[in-house]
Design an enzyme around this catalytic site. Sequence first.
Site, short mmCIF file in Angstrom:
data_model
loop_
_atom_site.label_atom_id
_atom_site.label_comp_id
_atom_site.label_asym_id
_atom_site.label_seq_id
_atom_site.Cartn_x
_atom_site.Cartn_y
_atom_site.Cartn_z
NE ARG A 94 26.20 46.22 54.62
CZ ARG A 94 26.24 47.42 55.17
NH1 ARG A 94 25.89 47.59 56.42
NH2 ARG A 94 26.65 48.47 54.47
CE LYS B 96 37.49 71.75 61.85
NZ LYS B 96 36.61 72.93 61.97
CG PHE B 97 31.37 69.25 57.71
CD1 PHE B 97 30.64 68.10 57.44
CD2 PHE B 97 31.66 70.12 56.66
CE1 PHE B 97 30.20 67.83 56.14
CE2 PHE B 97 31.22 69.85 55.36
CZ PHE B 97 30.49 68.71 55.11
CE LYS C 132 26.26 53.34 63.49
NZ LYS C 132 26.59 52.04 62.91
#
Length: 444
Positions: free
Chosen positions: A291, A200-201, A116
């Site tokens: 996928r 950051k959320f 990621k």
Amino acid sequence: MFKKVLIANRGEIALRAIRACKELGVRTVAIYSEADRDSLHVRLADEAVCIGPSEPARSYLDIPRIMSAVEVSGADAVYPGYGFLAENPKFAEIVSKSGVKFIGPQPETLELIGDKIKTKEIAGRVGIPLVPGSNGSTDLEKAIETAGKIGYPIVLKASAGGGGRGIRIVFNEKELREKFPVAVQEAELSFGDGRVYVEKFIINPKHIEFQVLADAHGNVSVLGERECSIQRRHQKLIEEAPSLSVDDKKRKEIEEAVAEFCREIGYEGAGTVEFLMDEDGNFYFMEMNGRVQVEHPVTEMVTGIDIVKWQIRIASGERLRTGKVRKNGFAIEFRINAEDPDNFFPSPGKIEELVLPGGMGVRVDTHIYPGYTIPPYYDSLIAKLIVWGGTRDEAIQRGLRALDEFLISGEGLKTNIEFHRRVLRTKEFKEGKHHIGFVEEMMV
Ligand code: MV4
């Protein structure tokens, strides 16, 4: 084109792939576990090979057993579907090295998008909007410094995580000092990769993802977005296309960035680029899935493009020729799960009565039939009901009508059909104002 495709999966997606192969004039090989002896994919494929016991680890996840089935059947390609080994770079590599085509991205691409941190860095470079954060792997001191700049709450994410695995919310520095080492240790243990990054959320976001097809000759086609905000514990329950929250200008902007990203990494096959959209309509890249997705039919319903057939054509070397992607109307998918509506626990059992909905604008993708026993070893998805409407309101009305027609019963069998009706009748869903926290907030 291939002569014979082995379908390395089960359930509705195995049937979906068999249908695509039949229409392309390709022979099919089903593989199955002992629990799936009476499964429809076994009956509808041209050939079937039993690969082992019911436990996934000894059948659908067992690479040597699957490779034996590839060899004895003489298949020249393998279709992985979703789940199981679909995004396993090792599996893709072993299939390729045996001289058989893996219907999906290159092993190196699967490896890359599994990382990621690397993927986010490349996405940022080609102009995809990112969540502010640590810009790569971080230690505790740098995480504290980053949080000081962007402000709490933040999220800690494992570089090798994804799909909801390896993510933690942190509200202050004290909590960060406590949770950071645990996050690293857990990432090391679960994925063998302890790299962690900070973001950051984003509060109350929507989950919006873009469908991509890319061929081996550098052509990329973006088929628009799906909104998948109706979910619980990272299990999507309802998906739709297009999203009411995306206007033409924003869609074009994100589609162009997504296409550039795919060209940059030499992506090949079908893929999905996931975003969060905040309450102000800003998009933030999350990850790419290499996928076919469970929810691909909603895109098929509004574009008329057969995504699974294109996966197979692309793998056989054909060029994309979808032309300008023309979209029409609105599609909504309801995942019908065999689960207890009170606690969402799986509810396997024997199906005694089954009447599937039909009529205009209704599609059902399922492997179940009257007399079928739902085995307890796999996920609880037993059918996907997809409805189309000229307007979103028509799609919702059709959804309610089709859910009413879906008659299923059996000793001890429970489903989430009533849950879907409840969602469709809420003001939030009707107005498109729902976000990823909706189910947990609504269903209490
Ligand atoms: C987030 C987030 C809020 N802020 N990242 C969870 C799964 C993974 N694909 C991304 N996830 C999230 N990342 C930031 N910076 C909230 C989630 C999230 C979520 C995202 C999509 C769908 C459902 C979700 C449920 C909980 C948390």
